[in-house]
Motif scaffolding. Sequence first.
Motif, mmCIF file in Angstrom:
data_model
loop_
_atom_site.group_PDB
_atom_site.id
_atom_site.type_symbol
_atom_site.label_atom_id
_atom_site.label_comp_id
_atom_site.label_asym_id
_atom_site.label_seq_id
_atom_site.Cartn_x
_atom_site.Cartn_y
_atom_site.Cartn_z
ATOM 1 N N ASP A 85 10.212 14.631 110.972
ATOM 2 C CA ASP A 85 8.965 15.137 110.404
ATOM 3 C C ASP A 85 8.668 16.547 110.918
ATOM 4 O OD1 ASP A 85 6.544 13.906 108.808
ATOM 5 O OD2 ASP A 85 5.715 15.197 110.363
ATOM 6 N N ILE A 86 8.203 17.419 110.022
ATOM 7 C CA ILE A 86 7.959 18.815 110.404
ATOM 8 C C ILE A 86 6.883 18.915 111.475
ATOM 9 C CG2 ILE A 86 7.064 21.038 109.539
ATOM 10 C CD1 ILE A 86 8.502 20.470 106.913
ATOM 11 N N ASN A 87 5.842 18.091 111.376
ATOM 12 C CA ASN A 87 4.735 18.178 112.327
ATOM 13 C C ASN A 87 5.064 17.579 113.691
ATOM 14 O OD1 ASN A 87 2.939 19.400 110.477
ATOM 15 N ND2 ASN A 87 2.614 17.415 109.500
ATOM 16 N N ASN A 88 6.193 16.876 113.818
ATOM 17 C CA ASN A 88 6.577 16.258 115.096
ATOM 18 C C ASN A 88 7.717 17.017 115.757
ATOM 19 O OD1 ASN A 88 4.672 14.252 114.881
ATOM 20 N ND2 ASN A 88 6.043 12.832 113.828
ATOM 21 N N LEU A 89 7.579 18.333 115.822
ATOM 22 C CA LEU A 89 8.603 19.166 116.452
ATOM 23 C C LEU A 89 8.258 19.264 117.943
ATOM 24 C CD1 LEU A 89 11.074 20.838 115.458
ATOM 25 C CD2 LEU A 89 9.593 22.827 115.498
ATOM 26 N N SER A 90 8.665 18.257 118.704
ATOM 27 C CA SER A 90 8.177 18.135 120.074
ATOM 28 C C SER A 90 9.128 18.723 121.115
ATOM 29 C CB SER A 90 7.905 16.661 120.401
ATOM 30 O OG SER A 90 9.047 15.881 120.100
ATOM 31 N N HIS A 91 10.390 18.898 120.784
ATOM 32 C CA HIS A 91 11.339 19.401 121.786
ATOM 33 C C HIS A 91 11.220 20.922 121.903
ATOM 34 C CE1 HIS A 91 15.151 20.090 123.905
ATOM 35 N NE2 HIS A 91 14.965 18.866 124.347
ATOM 36 N N PRO A 92 11.074 21.478 123.108
ATOM 37 C CA PRO A 92 10.861 22.939 123.257
ATOM 38 C C PRO A 92 12.023 23.780 122.730
ATOM 39 C CG PRO A 92 11.136 21.861 125.406
ATOM 40 C CD PRO A 92 10.963 20.785 124.404
ATOM 41 N N LEU A 93 13.269 23.313 122.926
ATOM 42 C CA LEU A 93 14.417 24.061 122.422
ATOM 43 C C LEU A 93 14.374 24.156 120.895
ATOM 44 C CD1 LEU A 93 17.200 25.405 122.709
ATOM 45 C CD2 LEU A 93 18.224 23.120 122.653
ATOM 46 N N ALA A 94 14.077 23.018 120.248
ATOM 47 C CA ALA A 94 14.019 23.001 118.788
ATOM 48 C C ALA A 94 12.886 23.882 118.265
ATOM 49 C CB ALA A 94 13.842 21.562 118.294
ATOM 50 N N SER A 95 11.721 23.825 118.901
ATOM 51 C CA SER A 95 10.585 24.626 118.421
ATOM 52 C C SER A 95 10.846 26.119 118.590
ATOM 53 C CB SER A 95 9.311 24.224 119.160
ATOM 54 O OG SER A 95 9.449 24.411 120.544
ATOM 55 N N THR A 96 11.486 26.510 119.706
ATOM 56 C CA THR A 96 11.807 27.928 119.905
ATOM 57 C C THR A 96 12.834 28.403 118.875
ATOM 58 O OG1 THR A 96 11.424 27.644 122.268
ATOM 59 C CG2 THR A 96 12.596 29.626 121.584
ATOM 60 N N LEU A 97 13.857 27.585 118.625
ATOM 61 C CA LEU A 97 14.867 27.951 117.625
ATOM 62 C C LEU A 97 14.256 28.075 116.232
ATOM 63 C CD1 LEU A 97 18.063 25.878 118.528
ATOM 64 C CD2 LEU A 97 17.895 28.352 118.331
ATOM 65 N N VAL A 98 13.363 27.161 115.892
ATOM 66 C CA VAL A 98 12.746 27.202 114.563
ATOM 67 C C VAL A 98 11.914 28.462 114.378
ATOM 68 C CG1 VAL A 98 10.891 26.152 113.205
ATOM 69 C CG2 VAL A 98 12.758 24.752 114.009
ATOM 70 N N ILE A 99 11.087 28.815 115.372
ATOM 71 C CA ILE A 99 10.222 29.988 115.200
ATOM 72 C C ILE A 99 11.055 31.267 115.158
ATOM 73 C CG2 ILE A 99 9.701 30.435 117.643
ATOM 74 C CD1 ILE A 99 7.229 30.635 114.696
ATOM 75 N N MET A 100 12.159 31.322 115.903
ATOM 76 C CA MET A 100 13.014 32.515 115.845
ATOM 77 C C MET A 100 13.729 32.602 114.498
ATOM 78 S SD MET A 100 12.179 33.864 118.587
ATOM 79 C CE MET A 100 13.213 35.313 118.650
ATOM 80 N N VAL A 145 4.326 24.448 112.161
ATOM 81 C CA VAL A 145 4.923 24.239 113.495
ATOM 82 C C VAL A 145 4.214 25.035 114.587
ATOM 83 C CG1 VAL A 145 7.183 23.789 112.478
ATOM 84 C CG2 VAL A 145 6.665 26.097 113.276
ATOM 85 N N ALA A 146 3.244 25.896 114.220
ATOM 86 C CA ALA A 146 2.588 26.766 115.212
ATOM 87 C C ALA A 146 1.989 26.019 116.399
ATOM 88 C CB ALA A 146 1.526 27.624 114.526
ATOM 89 N N PRO A 147 1.353 24.836 116.202
ATOM 90 C CA PRO A 147 0.770 24.153 117.373
ATOM 91 C C PRO A 147 1.792 23.766 118.439
ATOM 92 C CG PRO A 147 -0.148 23.257 115.339
ATOM 93 C CD PRO A 147 0.988 24.150 114.940
ATOM 94 N N THR A 148 3.062 23.657 118.063
ATOM 95 C CA THR A 148 4.081 23.244 119.037
ATOM 96 C C THR A 148 4.796 24.431 119.678
ATOM 97 O OG1 THR A 148 5.844 23.118 117.366
ATOM 98 C CG2 THR A 148 4.497 21.153 117.682
ATOM 99 N N ILE A 149 4.458 25.655 119.258
ATOM 100 C CA ILE A 149 5.153 26.843 119.765
ATOM 101 C C ILE A 149 4.414 27.391 120.976
ATOM 102 C CG2 ILE A 149 6.076 29.116 119.120
ATOM 103 C CD1 ILE A 149 7.228 26.825 117.494
#
Length: 348
Positions: A85-100, A145-149
Amino acid sequence: MNPYVLVILLSSLGLGTTLTFASSHWLLAWMGLEINTLAIIPLMAQQHHPRAVEATIKYFLTQATAAAMILFAATTNAWMTGEWDINNLSHPLASTLVIMALALKIGLAPLHFWLPEVLQGLSLTTGLILSTWQKLAPFALIIQVAPTIDPHLLSSLGLLSTLIGGWGGLNQVQLRKILAYSSIAHMGWMIIVLQFAPQLTLLALGTYIFMTTTAFLSFKMSSATKINTLSLAWAKTPTLMATTALALLSLGGLPPLTGFMPKWLILQELAKQELPLTATVMALMALLSLYFYLRLCYAMALTISPATINSMMPWRSSNTQSTLILALSSTITLGLLPITPAIMALIT
């Protein structure tokens, strides 16, 4: 281009963006982004010019890299957490990769290097699509995904984008490159406030789309791609050039034009969040952008061409382009500031 092919490509652009808007699963969102990318590539290469083909290849490689990063990040997150689920991007590595990856897609600094070169190789119409419509789908994902970044990462991307967007446009003479750096700076304004007030990001995105549409269509109407061409256009179409100059000042955020509204509200929000230093730096960076818009206005309105035209109305061929969209976007670009309270009441 064949009209049927054009309709299919434009429909695919709409489908890809809508698919990303409607999706809550990473694979569906990734599929929408891919449809979007593949639909615009034939539009970019339709001129069969070496520069256009080069820009198309650069764009394709950049977007393919970003799409691969998104897919890798989503897979990593699913592997670590078991969630797609897009709103459950909880892993820090995944969230950093997605925003980049999404920063690479929309041209945020320091991943902006492709945008000025690609935009310079395109026609003004395709450049308009790339600068406006193509931002929508990645921004829909960024907002989700902003809340998880990490907030510091978003602030760094925003500050760097406004700095590079203002600094990079100072010595440019090509209008499409100037608009590319303008895009980078505006994206920085949207990202910086995203963690505090997403509705202001949407407001800034909407006003940016209208202002950029006005600028691109005005340049297309006068067939201008360089500053030198603008200095010759005043004698031919003074009304259009006056409107274009005001639209560029609106892009720079000068009151009493529409472009002042999002910058004013974003600075107000940053001050409210007790970030006065960030707000001050953003305001100073806006002055850099305003300088190169003023250069264009100076070239359009305050310089005289070496070949002075003595007649009041010089000869020119009749214009066959539709002006309805330009008239509507110009009105919105120049006159929405007085209804700021009504707009704020609607978005909050």
